[in-house]
Design an enzyme around this catalytic site. Structure first.
Site, PDB file in Angstrom:
ATOM      1  N   HIS A  53     -35.125 -45.050  -8.396  1.00 53.60           N
ATOM      2  CA  HIS A  53     -33.968 -45.899  -8.917  1.00 53.60           C
ATOM      3  C   HIS A  53     -34.385 -46.033 -10.441  1.00 53.60           C
ATOM      4  CE1 HIS A  53     -36.445 -49.277  -7.420  1.00 53.60           C
ATOM      5  NE2 HIS A  53     -36.793 -49.397  -8.383  1.00 53.60           N
TER       6      HIS A  53
ATOM      7  N   HIS B  97     -35.687 -56.243 -10.448  1.00 51.88           N
ATOM      8  CA  HIS B  97     -36.941 -56.272 -11.475  1.00 51.88           C
ATOM      9  C   HIS B  97     -36.863 -57.396 -12.212  1.00 51.88           C
ATOM     10  CE1 HIS B  97     -36.019 -52.231  -9.871  1.00 51.88           C
ATOM     11  NE2 HIS B  97     -37.530 -51.812  -9.823  1.00 51.88           N
TER      12      HIS B  97
ATOM     13  N   HIS C 182     -46.186 -44.463  -7.897  1.00 54.11           N
ATOM     14  CA  HIS C 182     -46.114 -44.989  -9.247  1.00 54.11           C
ATOM     15  C   HIS C 182     -47.043 -46.081  -9.496  1.00 54.11           C
ATOM     16  CE1 HIS C 182     -42.273 -46.826  -8.385  1.00 54.11           C
ATOM     17  NE2 HIS C 182     -42.079 -47.293  -9.458  1.00 54.11           N
TER      18      HIS C 182
ATOM     19  N   GLU D 106     -42.973 -49.983  -3.637  1.00 58.57           N
ATOM     20  CA  GLU D 106     -41.411 -50.077  -3.530  1.00 58.57           C
ATOM     21  C   GLU D 106     -40.999 -49.164  -2.195  1.00 58.57           C
ATOM     22  OE1 GLU D 106     -39.760 -50.373  -8.037  1.00 58.57           O
ATOM     23  OE2 GLU D 106     -39.697 -48.328  -6.978  1.00 58.57           O
TER      24      GLU D 106
HETATM   25  C1  DHB Z   1     -39.903 -47.030 -13.580  1.00 61.90           C
HETATM   26  C2  DHB Z   1     -40.082 -46.918 -12.402  1.00 61.90           C
HETATM   27  C3  DHB Z   1     -39.420 -48.281 -11.654  1.00 61.90           C
HETATM   28  O1  DHB Z   1     -39.553 -48.091 -10.335  1.00 61.90           O
HETATM   29  C4  DHB Z   1     -38.823 -49.002 -12.524  1.00 61.90           C
HETATM   30  O2  DHB Z   1     -38.238 -50.231 -11.703  1.00 61.90           O
HETATM   31  C5  DHB Z   1     -38.906 -49.057 -13.676  1.00 61.90           C
HETATM   32  C6  DHB Z   1     -39.393 -48.170 -14.620  1.00 61.90           C
HETATM   33  C7  DHB Z   1     -40.616 -45.932 -14.476  1.00 61.90           C
HETATM   34  O3  DHB Z   1     -41.442 -45.035 -13.990  1.00 61.90           O
HETATM   35  O4  DHB Z   1     -40.295 -45.874 -15.803  1.00 61.90           O
HETATM   36 FE    FE Z   2     -38.374 -49.783  -9.537  1.00 65.82          FE
END
Ligand code: DHB
Ligand code: FE
Length: 282
Positions: free
Chosen positions: A12, A59, A193, A240
């Protein structure tokens, strides 16, 4: 009765929203990533759902860190995009289905999950990017959208096992809705991530593969990991992935794998797409 046609997993991240807004889908950096969604769109056109339940995390938009519900269900007839400005510049609102949402709330709270019910809910990239990935090529959203927010931002976050159990409750809730509705569930976020600190950009492909396999055929494996273990393996924001288990828990134990796609990097993340077709209720 309402029935669940299947579940989809998708990233997302806001950068995807920007790429769509700027028409960058065929640029070298993006082409393979967006290509992974063509079979998803075909499957959706085929099953033609009426309602999409989007399991995502807010977020810091609708819920700032001073008040963060663990699980929050949108119970409105309309939702507005109010992303913080670095995502999609999209004014469109999304049609909800308050009556359906309240049925879900009654059933899920009746199954002892203490949801926060939201008659007003602003949505961010966690909701709008997946909606756009599925349906932006159509003139109007063909589904009503139900935002279902899971806290993955402010610790303590719910356990993977709790998310899987919530999915089981969600299934009962959907399948007890008296009207004939076809429902698809989107589990968003993930995969590996880490956006900040010394490990920024950390990605573990082997762990991502294990997670995808687990979500397809053995969700108990991922559900058995602690939050700390997931963060060690997938990065701080990699947690997540627990939202995929809400989706998976709502499906039948055996599902048909329609499509699987994995791509990295997109921003600092690995992006995984699954389409799982649900077996009809017995
Ligand atoms: C990114 C990833 C995310 O899950 C998010 O909510 C905001 C940014 C990213 O990798 O840039
Ligand atoms: Fe995110």
């Amino acid at each position: 009765m309402a029935r669940i046609v299947g579940g989809i997993t998708t990233s997302h991240i806001p950068a995807i929203g920007n790429a769509m807004m700027e028409g960058k889908e065929n640029e070298p950096y993006w082409k393979r990533f967006f290509g992974g969604y063509e079979p998803v769109k075909e499957w959706l056109a085929d099953v033609d759902p009426d309602i999409a339940i989007v399991v995502y995390n807010d977020h810091g938009l609708n819920f700032f860190l001073d008040k963060v519900p663990t699980f929050a269900l949108g119970c409105a007839d309309e939702y507005h995009n109010a992303d913080e400005g670095w995502g999609m510049n999209m004014q469109a609102s999304f049609e909800g289905d308050a009556e359906f949402s309240w049925h879900l709330a009654e059933s899920i709270i009746g199954q002892d999950f203490d949801l926060c019910t939201c008659q007003e809910m602003l949505v961010d990239h966690g909701f709008i990017v997946p909606m756009a990935l599925m349906w932006r090529h159509l003139p109007d959203w063909p589904v009503k959208g139900i935002p279902f927010a899971v806290n993955t931002v402010q610790h303590p976050v719910p356990s993977a096992r709790r998310c899987l159990a919530l999915g089981h409750a969600l299934r009962k809730a959907i399948e007890s809705y008296p009207e004939d509705k076809k429902v698809v569930i989107l589990g968003t976020g993930g995969m590996s991530h880490q956006l900040q600190g010394e490990r920024a950009g950390f990605i573990d492909v082997d762990f991502d593969m294990q997670c995808m396999d687990s979500v397809i055929s053995d969700p108990e494996w991922l559900a058995g990991l602690s939050t700390t273990e997931i963060i060690e393996k997938a990065g701080t924001e990699g947690v997540e992935i627990i939202m995929w288990l809400v989706m998976r828990g709502a499906l039948s134990p055996d599902v048909r794998l329609v499509h699987k796609h994995y791509h990295l990097p997109i921003s600092n993340t690995a992006a995984g797409v699954l389409v799982l077709e649900n077996a009809p209720a017995a």
